[in-house]
Design an enzyme around this catalytic site. Structure first.
Site, short mmCIF file in Angstrom:
data_model
loop_
_atom_site.label_atom_id
_atom_site.label_comp_id
_atom_site.label_asym_id
_atom_site.label_seq_id
_atom_site.Cartn_x
_atom_site.Cartn_y
_atom_site.Cartn_z
N ARG A 50 5.49 4.10 6.19
CA ARG A 50 5.03 4.08 7.58
C ARG A 50 5.04 2.64 8.12
NH1 ARG A 50 -0.90 5.80 5.69
NH2 ARG A 50 -1.80 3.75 5.27
N ASP A 51 4.51 2.46 9.33
CA ASP A 51 4.52 1.12 9.93
C ASP A 51 3.40 0.27 9.34
OD1 ASP A 51 2.44 2.53 10.95
OD2 ASP A 51 2.88 2.14 13.06
N GLU A 52 3.46 0.09 8.02
CA GLU A 52 2.43 -0.69 7.34
C GLU A 52 3.10 -1.47 6.21
OE1 GLU A 52 -1.21 1.35 7.03
OE2 GLU A 52 -2.27 -0.47 6.49
N HIS B 10 1.19 6.21 -2.40
CA HIS B 10 0.13 5.21 -2.33
C HIS B 10 -0.45 5.13 -3.73
CE1 HIS B 10 -1.21 3.82 1.67
NE2 HIS B 10 -2.35 3.44 1.11
N GLU C 124 -2.02 9.13 -0.90
CA GLU C 124 -3.08 8.25 -0.40
C GLU C 124 -4.43 8.96 -0.41
OE1 GLU C 124 -2.50 7.13 3.69
OE2 GLU C 124 -3.76 5.36 3.47
N ASP D 270 0.84 -1.20 0.00
CA ASP D 270 0.00 0.00 0.00
C ASP D 270 0.87 1.25 0.00
OD1 ASP D 270 0.92 -0.65 2.55
OD2 ASP D 270 -0.77 0.28 3.58
N ASP E 249 -5.81 -2.35 -2.90
CA ASP E 249 -4.96 -1.40 -3.61
C ASP E 249 -4.37 -2.06 -4.87
OD1 ASP E 249 -5.21 -1.02 -0.78
OD2 ASP E 249 -3.72 0.56 -0.84
C1 BGC Z 1 -3.99 0.96 3.74
C2 BGC Z 1 -4.85 0.98 2.53
C3 BGC Z 1 -5.74 -0.22 2.63
C4 BGC Z 1 -6.62 0.08 3.81
C5 BGC Z 1 -7.75 -0.84 4.01
C6 BGC Z 1 -4.85 1.14 4.92
O1 BGC Z 1 -4.18 1.20 6.09
O2 BGC Z 1 -2.96 1.89 3.66
O3 BGC Z 1 -4.30 1.32 1.38
O4 BGC Z 1 -6.37 -0.63 1.49
O5 BGC Z 1 -5.88 0.22 4.97
O6 BGC Z 1 -8.83 -0.16 3.75
#
Ligand code: BGC
Length: 903
Positions: free
Chosen positions: A481-483, A777, A756, A477, A490
């Site tokens: 960040r912490d993801e 994003h 994003e 995504d 996506d």
């Molecule tokens: C992500 C999105 C993802 C969403 C779920 C987010 O934290 O960055 O791109 O699709 O969560 O809806």
């Protein structure tokens, strides 16, 4: 009388002359050039044809495959066939760890025969996990865990004969970097990549012949926590796949005398702590150069103080050969600006939001340290801004050894940044000592899209860079960040755009295998792949789970990849069955859904609780779409019973939609852009209702003064739907809109990647809430599909997938006077340029050899149109087929064509 030798010469020259008219190039196996370590028993062969003659088609081919000893393992003879891509290997059974060489020649429809191609090769990996002799090893000292130094492993060995060839097979729990005799093995990074490790762990194979020598050799490796046990997702989630990090390495060496030997990880290896004190994906890395073990991966190093390793019994059943392009270093940049911020921070600006890391040259005293922080943006006041990274520390810390010049870069992490802030330096810093290195999956750039408008060009640039930054082994995504997770929604919306910009066939095939591996038994698809969330509510959201049907189908359309359909079919079907089992009277009207995620509204409301588009309406549209794609797939795979039963189901799904979500007069109950777009894009409405619904969509957009109100699910198709129903003028207005919400607003704000949120940074330069505000994003970049496919008009027909039968239908719109797009298809370069000049529309088209094209020329009458200055009805290479909706339709084959339309 002609002498025999000169007759022979004459024949040779004659043959050369005829074969020069057609030749082959770009020989590839599984879309890869000379791959090493494939464990596919029937790999697919592709080649391209080159000919300057228009309308050239292949009529036959011949392939020869030879093994190491030059024995033919496949000699097809002349096969009468036009197939030049995805040709299945059908020779003798292939052996593991062998190199095979292949050549191809072809015949064309003009009676020419090509010369034999230059040989290409591939090397097989292990077909059977029993071929793994290596043992899993771990650091022998106690206390190895997340946050502790990365372990080093080494082994010295003697080779007493001359080496002919050597291949290293390597994988790890965690991330590895291997070395032989002090040299890095290969140029891949973040290996073994990210998969659903417990079920599928990829190994890489490297040709290391040149790194070994007769005599003493040393092989070593460093391991990092990586995605395996490092902290992932927000919170303190760590050790998600296991607490260990472990190495598995097998070196297969063949000597010139025909004998061979194998060096493997086992109890004879030694281990110790490296100078990488900490390393994690989100938080970055700390390296202490004063603790460097000089020469540790070379012969002669004294490892007496090192610990013995521990041997673990993980087995081999989840091992599989890498089938995708690994992450590699791409280009590098120096800073464009040095900034001292109002807060007094030392900041360097690289001019581009990118993903990778900094390589830095440092000078200083032993024990001095420097910290490099990473950020995407500066705040309103011009200060360094990292709040949107949430808990990710994204910091590189280097402790100097005191050498004259020390070069640092991290190993097992990456950052998403445009700016860096430097702290701790005691000496003056030279900006040129800092180099930003771009890292991503080593995918070939296949597409280019440029226009007469610089803002639109920047938009395309931003889409491309968001793809680059987020295609780091998985489609993520966001990269900062912490993801940084493989959010399936996506990826789904962006996959077709992605397949214009880069060759993503292997990238997505690999990831779809992980999707199937992580799919729940009841068919529910996780919202992230690899699935590290693993909670019951992180499955089966509409528009997200549908990735399971959408991406395989996209890959089939773009690359004619039938195998991905075969492989994924059970997963696709399981997903549709999941929805069916959770529907009431064919309505998917329950469960958790993200809805039209991040749709535009002035206040903050992430998941659309107050969304104007009904979430179950959205779910029903995706239920229909997935079912439709399953039907299409069943047709391709010749499964008539499934075609029949799912066709009946689809009719019921659409009827249920009409009953539930339209009024008695056929008006959609949810009057939003997204509701209109999805209903029209997925043919949810009967023909009679479509035109007026499209008109409502157009009016809605006009009511918002030509702004988007759509989120992740409505945005990707809005322009496609507008163009399909004759509203390209409105689609163009949306494209050129430059106040938020719109695609050009971020561009006007100086974005170098896709944001994003529509208004991540507001006109007054303040930010949206920090919880969800990435500046890299790709989801909204899905408009790229419309730009390539509709504005430039490059498309493939479903009945000739992979651009075997090309459709070119450009849509000329107000605001652009020139559009140029090209795409490296599996057959070769396809391109279209249209421009408006001196009262003419000019269209330059290039069609690859061995394909055919149907071209829609924007003109009312064929009499307006010439090709290479000849009236089109007089050009023998093209056939005028008719006229439809202000287009003249012509058919043709390969070649370059120059059309001119009098306006
Ligand atoms: C992500 C999105 C993802 C969403 C779920 C987010 O934290 O960055 O791109 O699709 O969560 O809806």
């Amino acid at each position: 009388m002609i002498k025999i030798s000169s007759l022979y010469f004459f024949i040779q020259v004659f043959c050369l002359a005829t074969s020069a008219q057609i030749k082959t190039q770009m020989l590839r196996i599984e879309s890869l050039t000379n791959p090493v370590g494939l464990d596919i028993k029937q790999p697919r062969f592709s080649w391209q044809l080159v000919s300057s003659k228009r309308n050239t088609l292949q009529t036959a081919y011949e392939i020869i495959v030879e093994d190491n000893s030059k024995h033919k393992v496949w000699a097809t003879g002349k096969i009468v066939s036009g197939q030049s891509i995805q040709v299945d290997y059908k020779g003798n059974a292939l052996k593991s760890n062998q190199r095979y060489e292949w050549r191809v020649r072809i015949w064309d429809n003009y009676g020419n025969t090509s010369a034999w191609s230059n040989p290409a090769f591939w090397q097989t990996g292990f077909f059977d996990t029993a071929e793994w002799k290596a043992k899993w090893i771990q650091a022998g000292y106690s206390g190895d865990s997340v946050g502790q130094p990365c372990p080093l492993f080494r082994k010295q060995f003697d080779l007493n004969k001359k080496i002919k060839s050597a291949t290293a097979y390597v994988t790890a729990h965690g991330l590895y970097e291997a070395k032989i005799n002090g040299n890095r093995v290969g140029d891949a990074y973040l290996t073994p990549g990210w998969t659903s490790y417990n079920k599928r762990l990829q190994y890489q194979a490297y040709d290391v012949t040149a790194l070994l020598k007769k005599g003493l050799n040393t092989i070593g490796a460093t391991l990092g926590s990586g995605w395996y046990r490092g902290r992932l997702a927000s919170g303190k989630n760590k050790n998600l796949y296991g607490r260990d990090i472990s190495l598995l390495l097998q070196l297969e060496i063949t000597f010139t005398d025909g004998t061979s030997t194998t060096i493997t990880t086992d109890e004879s290896w030694k281990s110790t702590r490296s100078n990488i004190l900490t390393s994690e994906i989100y938080d970055g890395e700390t390296i202490d150069a004063s603790n460097e073990k000089n020469g540790w991966a070379s012969p002669g190093y004294n490892d007496a103080a090192w610990d013995n390793v521990k041997v673990a019994t993980f087995g081999y059943s989840n091992l599989t050969a890498s089938c995708n392009e690994p992450v590699k270093k791409q280009e590098s940049y120096h800073p464009v600006k040095v900034i001292i911020t109002p807060k007094g921070e030392h900041v360097l600006d690289f001019g581009q939001n990118l993903v990778g890391w900094i390589q830095v040259k440092l000078h200083g005293k032993k024990g001095d340290s420097i910290r490099i922080y990473h950020a995407e943006v500066l705040d309103k006041a011009g200060n360094f801004y990292t709040a949107n990274l949430r808990s990710a520390k994204a910091t590189a810390t280097y402790i100097l050894n005191g050498d004259a010049e020390e070069i640092f870069e991290p190993h097992f992490t990456f950052f998403g940044f445009r700016y860096i802030k430097i702290e701790g330096s005691k000496t003056a810093l030279q900006p040129t000592d800092f180099t930003a290195i771009v890292l991503h999956s080593n995918l070939q750039q296949t597409g280019h899209f440029t226009t007469s408008d610089t803002l639109i060009n920047q938009l395309q640039h931003n889409i491309f860079w968001s793809q680059r930054g987020n295609f780091v082994d998985i489609p993520s995504d966001c990269p900062q960040r912490d993801e940084r997770l493989g959010w399936v929604g996506d990826a789904q919306v962006f996959s077709r755009t992605a397949a214009f910009n880069m060759g993503v066939n292997n990238f997505f095939s690999k990831w779809m295998k992980d999707l199937a591996a992580d799919q729940r038994e009841d068919g529910a698809v996780p919202v992230v792949v690899p699935n590290i969330l693993r909670r019951s509510n992180t499955f089966a959201a509409s528009g997200w789970g549908d990735v399971s049907t959408i991406i395989p189908w996209d890959m089939y359309l773009v690359y004619a990849d039938k195998k991905i359909l075969e492989t994924q079919y059970p997963s696709m079907k399981a997903w549709v069955e999941y929805i069916r089992n959770h529907s009431n009277n064919d309505l998917w009207d329950n469960g958790f859904h993200f809805g039209d995620w991040l749709f535009y509204r002035p206040d903050d409301d992430y998941d659309g609780t107050a969304a104007i588009t009904n979430k179950f309406l959205i779910a029903q549209c995706f239920y229909a779409h997935s079912t439709q794609l399953l039907i299409n797939t069943a047709r391709v795979l010749d499964k008539p019973a499934d075609v029949a039963s799912y066709t009946a189901l689809l009719q019921r799904i659409k009827k249920a939609f009409l009953d539930e979500y339209t009024t008695a007069n056929g008006e959609l109950v949810s009057a939003t852009q997204t509701a209109y777009v999805l209903a029209l894009n997925y043919d949810m409405l009967p023909e009679v209702l479509r035109a007026r619904t499209a008109k409502r969509l157009a009016l809605n957009i006009e009511n918002y003064d030509f702004h988007l109100t759509t989120g992740f699910l409505g945005t990707p198709y809005i322009c496609n739907v507008l163009s399909r129903f004759g509203y390209s003028n409105i689609a163009y207005k949306l494209l050129f809109q430059n106040t938020a919400p719109s695609w050009l607003y971020p561009v006007k704000m100086g974005a170098t990647t896709i944001w994003e949120r529509w208004d991540g940074q507001k006109p007054d330069s303040t930010f949206q809430t920090v919880g969800m505000n990435s500046f890299n994003h790709y989801a909204y970049g899905a408009v790229g599909d419309w730009m390539y496919r509709v504005v430039a008009g490059l498309d493939t027909y479903e009945d000739g997938p992979g651009y075997k039968h090309i459709k070119i239908q450009p849509h000329i719109g107000e605001g652009l006077t020139r559009v140029t797009a090209d795409l490296q298809t599996n057959y070769g370069k396809l391109s279209n340029q249209w421009k408006i000049e001196n009262g003419y529309l000019l269209m330059d088209v290039e069609i690859p050899v061995n394909t055919t094209a149907t071209l829609y020329i924007p003109a009312k009458e064929w009499k307006q149109v010439t090709e290479s200055n000849t009236p089109i009805d007089a050009v023998k290479d093209i056939t005028v087929k008719g006229k439809k909706d202000d287009y003249i339709i012509v058919e043709m084959g390969s070649g370059n064509y120059y059309f001119r339309v009098a306006q």
